[in-house]
Design an enzyme around this catalytic site. Sequence first.
Site, PDB file in Angstrom:
ATOM      1  N   GLU A 450      56.618  49.387 -21.312  1.00 51.10           N
ATOM      2  CA  GLU A 450      57.644  50.133 -20.560  1.00 51.10           C
ATOM      3  C   GLU A 450      57.046  51.302 -19.781  1.00 51.10           C
ATOM      4  O   GLU A 450      57.652  52.356 -19.642  1.00 51.10           O
ATOM      5  CB  GLU A 450      58.774  50.626 -21.482  1.00 51.10           C
ATOM      6  CG  GLU A 450      59.372  49.567 -22.379  1.00 51.10           C
ATOM      7  CD  GLU A 450      59.738  48.292 -21.641  1.00 51.10           C
ATOM      8  OE1 GLU A 450      59.991  48.353 -20.423  1.00 51.10           O
ATOM      9  OE2 GLU A 450      59.763  47.227 -22.275  1.00 51.10           O
ATOM     10  N   GLY A 451      55.861  51.103 -19.271  1.00 50.99           N
ATOM     11  CA  GLY A 451      55.153  52.144 -18.531  1.00 50.99           C
ATOM     12  C   GLY A 451      54.251  52.904 -19.479  1.00 50.99           C
ATOM     13  O   GLY A 451      54.733  53.592 -20.381  1.00 50.99           O
TER      14      GLY A 451
END
Length: 607
Positions: A450-451
Amino acid sequence: MAATSSFMIDRREIEFVLFEYLKIQKLFDIPYFSDHSIESVGEMLTSAITLCNQNLGPLNKVGDRIGCIHNKETKEVTTPPGTKEAYKQFVENGFLTLADSQEAGGIQAPGIVASVFMEIFSSANQAFTMYPGLTRSASHVVYHFGEDWMRKTCIPKIAEGFWTGTMCLTEPSAGSAVGDLRSTAKRNKDGSFSIKGVKQWISGGENDFTENILHLVLARIEGAPNGIEGVSLFLVPKFRFDKDTGKVTEKNDLYCISLEEKMGIHGNSTCLMSFGDNDQCQGFLIGKENQGINYMFLMMNEARIGVGLQGLGQASVAFLNAEQYAKERIQGVDIAVKKGNENPPRIAIVNHPDVKRMLLRQRSLVEGMRALCYTTALMHDESQHALNDKDKKTAHGFLELLTPIMKSWCTDMGFQSIIQSIQTYGGYGFTKDYPVEQLLRDSKITSIYEGTNGIQALDLVGRKMRMEDGAIFMKWIQRHVSFIETNKENAEISKEVQLLGDYVNKIGKAAMHMGELAKKGDKHAAILNAYPFMMAFGHTIISGLLLEQAVVSQNSLKNNKLSTSDKKFYNNKIKTAKFFAHHILPEAKAYLANVFSEDVSCLNFEF
């Protein structure tokens, strides 16, 4: 030997943060949440704990040891024994749609309540919790941006537990740089699209416990612009279905190529997925063309908050297990026992100073994470449902500012906390006989997906702190300043309040320093130490929140009718805040030294 389930929870601490510190009962005065109360939240909390004890907790070790199995011939995936029943119980208890609107099949509970359960479920079984977590986010994207038939047909199927959802962004050649993707979408005469491409790291990409899976796939329509500006979002089902009835028909042209061989979260089917090998993969456009990344940000932002809660949940259960072990493990004698005592009593290791230090470090990190996570979740509720636009705007700004910090600080410091949990066990912590080695392996992914946390830092300094020309950042800083001014004469915590003030001031100066570097045009130097700054900011925020909790605890201790356990609880809250201020907050000094350093040798280094 460890028990079958390692699940443990500090319910008293959770309820303190919810009802005494954040006072979320104020949300129940908002018409949207009026069906809920402290009592109803308590009942849901009891149900969640029961689910974890009976299903999710025991499944955790099974999922790790057996894992998911991929059949190379049929391309199907078998999930660990007990997964199907756990998902059924999860849905039937209402946890999948807890915070959704009644229109979408939910009960409109505050999002912060759903966040509490995300923490709890993640602490019991992170690998399993990813299935409903991603499904819920996928349903939100469909609900907000999909066509009417998608909402009418897909949302009920998801809410009833028949269909799950995934997020398909990453490709073998395009990770964080989503705009580099190669997946394509070709227009069909019936208005659908033919999807073609390969997606990697797809959590829950295949399962054997639901009849259908809705993949949300990013792809580029033929003729669309290059880069992120030309990416669209598509609903791509595992099985085709009737748009009106939802009845599943033939298999769509997609399959799981293989399962990733991971160091942890073995109970979740992380898939390498192929779409359109036979040019027959049917997908449907969600929203407008070339706006895919904007729609997907809804899912990604929810996922980032969820990942921060995973970091908290894993660290919390690791600490609680380590604490229990330290109370039971008899080893050594008290170092203060006078020499000459031929047979000094052996003591539990919890009485040794270094073990106390490790345990209190874990506790202060976990309670700090919980304060940050729940505060961020409350901002989300208020940004959507506050009774006036001004409060909505303020809450939305704080939500944007805190999200990258919550995701990164809680996952990196959560991992560090679990390291201390293993250390508390000593050699036993390094074995599979006890749960902490699995918790460490399961938790590591949280700082990556998620980053990555480095990307979160870039988001913080490059976008979030610059919102409204820095006004939102300064407004949050002012929150700490106001607290410091009010409590600087508080005799019990005045030293800690002064320390907080020093670091709040340093954070402000560091932000100005990075801004000045950016104005000079040296973009590389300006962002070089974004991550150290973010971690220093996180330390400062956490210290402020814990000291706020200390003041709440001080006020509660004025009640002469408190039980012995409550007195111990509130006094320990104050001690935890003080420990953090003196033993963890100073670590921010080293982070900030990076920010202020003029050394750019790593930029000039030849790798």
